[in-house]
Design a protein around this motif. Structure first.
Motif, PDB file in Angstrom:
ATOM      1  N   SER A  79       0.867  -1.176   0.000  1.00  0.00           N
ATOM      2  CA  SER A  79       0.000   0.000   0.000  1.00  0.00           C
ATOM      3  C   SER A  79       0.905   1.227   0.000  1.00  0.00           C
ATOM      4  O   SER A  79       1.769   1.362   0.872  1.00  0.00           O
ATOM      5  N   LEU A  80       0.748   2.099  -0.986  1.00  0.00           N
ATOM      6  CA  LEU A  80       1.548   3.311  -1.106  1.00  0.00           C
ATOM      7  C   LEU A  80       0.586   4.495  -1.157  1.00  0.00           C
ATOM      8  O   LEU A  80      -0.233   4.594  -2.070  1.00  0.00           O
ATOM      9  N   VAL A  81       0.681   5.372  -0.162  1.00  0.00           N
ATOM     10  CA  VAL A  81      -0.242   6.500  -0.047  1.00  0.00           C
ATOM     11  C   VAL A  81       0.563   7.791   0.019  1.00  0.00           C
ATOM     12  O   VAL A  81       1.480   7.916   0.836  1.00  0.00           O
ATOM     13  N   GLU A  82       0.198   8.733  -0.834  1.00  0.00           N
ATOM     14  CA  GLU A  82       0.867  10.030  -0.824  1.00  0.00           C
ATOM     15  C   GLU A  82       0.475  10.803   0.430  1.00  0.00           C
ATOM     16  O   GLU A  82      -0.692  10.845   0.812  1.00  0.00           O
ATOM     17  N   VAL A  83       1.477  11.417   1.072  1.00  0.00           N
ATOM     18  CA  VAL A  83       1.237  12.243   2.254  1.00  0.00           C
ATOM     19  C   VAL A  83       0.719  13.594   1.769  1.00  0.00           C
ATOM     20  O   VAL A  83       1.382  14.266   0.979  1.00  0.00           O
ATOM     21  N   ILE A  84      -0.459  13.976   2.224  1.00  0.00           N
ATOM     22  CA  ILE A  84      -1.080  15.230   1.775  1.00  0.00           C
ATOM     23  C   ILE A  84      -0.376  16.439   2.386  1.00  0.00           C
ATOM     24  O   ILE A  84      -0.082  17.407   1.698  1.00  0.00           O
ATOM     25  N   GLU A  85      -0.109  16.387   3.703  1.00  0.00           N
ATOM     26  CA  GLU A  85       0.572  17.492   4.372  1.00  0.00           C
ATOM     27  C   GLU A  85       1.797  16.950   5.104  1.00  0.00           C
ATOM     28  O   GLU A  85       1.737  16.665   6.293  1.00  0.00           O
ATOM     29  N   GLU A 133       9.326  13.408   3.929  1.00  0.00           N
ATOM     30  CA  GLU A 133       8.659  12.206   3.446  1.00  0.00           C
ATOM     31  C   GLU A 133       7.474  12.572   2.569  1.00  0.00           C
ATOM     32  O   GLU A 133       6.723  13.485   2.871  1.00  0.00           O
ATOM     33  N   THR A 134       7.323  11.836   1.470  1.00  0.00           N
ATOM     34  CA  THR A 134       6.232  12.123   0.537  1.00  0.00           C
ATOM     35  C   THR A 134       5.167  11.033   0.526  1.00  0.00           C
ATOM     36  O   THR A 134       4.057  11.265   0.069  1.00  0.00           O
ATOM     37  N   HIS A 135       5.525   9.826   1.031  1.00  0.00           N
ATOM     38  CA  HIS A 135       4.601   8.699   0.955  1.00  0.00           C
ATOM     39  C   HIS A 135       4.668   7.825   2.212  1.00  0.00           C
ATOM     40  O   HIS A 135       5.728   7.695   2.826  1.00  0.00           O
ATOM     41  N   LEU A 136       3.535   7.230   2.545  1.00  0.00           N
ATOM     42  CA  LEU A 136       3.461   6.188   3.557  1.00  0.00           C
ATOM     43  C   LEU A 136       3.409   4.861   2.812  1.00  0.00           C
ATOM     44  O   LEU A 136       2.690   4.743   1.810  1.00  0.00           O
TER      45      LEU A 136
END
Length: 106
Positions: free
Chosen positions: A42-48, A53-56
């Motif tokens: 699961s790769l989720v872009e960090v909104i804020e 870091e740009t992704h979880l």
């Protein structure tokens, strides 16, 4: 990563990827390169983002899947692909050390 066979695997982290539309895959293999199987990613872009870091990212495998893995040191690699530009980035290799569960034998 230390893992008892037959345990669910769930590893979560953060990472920095260049700007893009990213998808990720991951696989586990024996040290000689023989593929054991894929991991769920699961790769989720960090909104804020708080830092850089740009992704979880979460890597997971079910207890049924890990119960079939061999005992010993396994290798895991992740592959990130920007679906727009076609850029590919590979992660460093992660070691997953597997052991038999004594509780399963009881």
């Amino acid at each position: 990563i230390n893992l008892k066979l037959g345990s669910s695997l769930g590893v979560t982290g953060v990472l920095k990827l260049p700007q893009g539309t990213w998808v990720a895959t991951a696989a586990v293999a024996r040290p000689n390169g023989v593929l054991i199987g894929p991991l769920t990613v699961s790769l989720v872009e960090v909104i804020e983002p708080v830092g850089q870091e740009t992704h979880l990212i979460t890597l997971s495998a079910t207890s049924t899947e890990t119960s079939l893995w061999p005992i010993g040191n396994l290798q895991c690699d992740m592959r990130f692909v920007d679906t727009v530009s076609g850029t590919v980035i590979h992660s460093p290799t992660i070691t997953i050390a597997t052991q038999a569960s004594i509780a399963n034998a009881a």
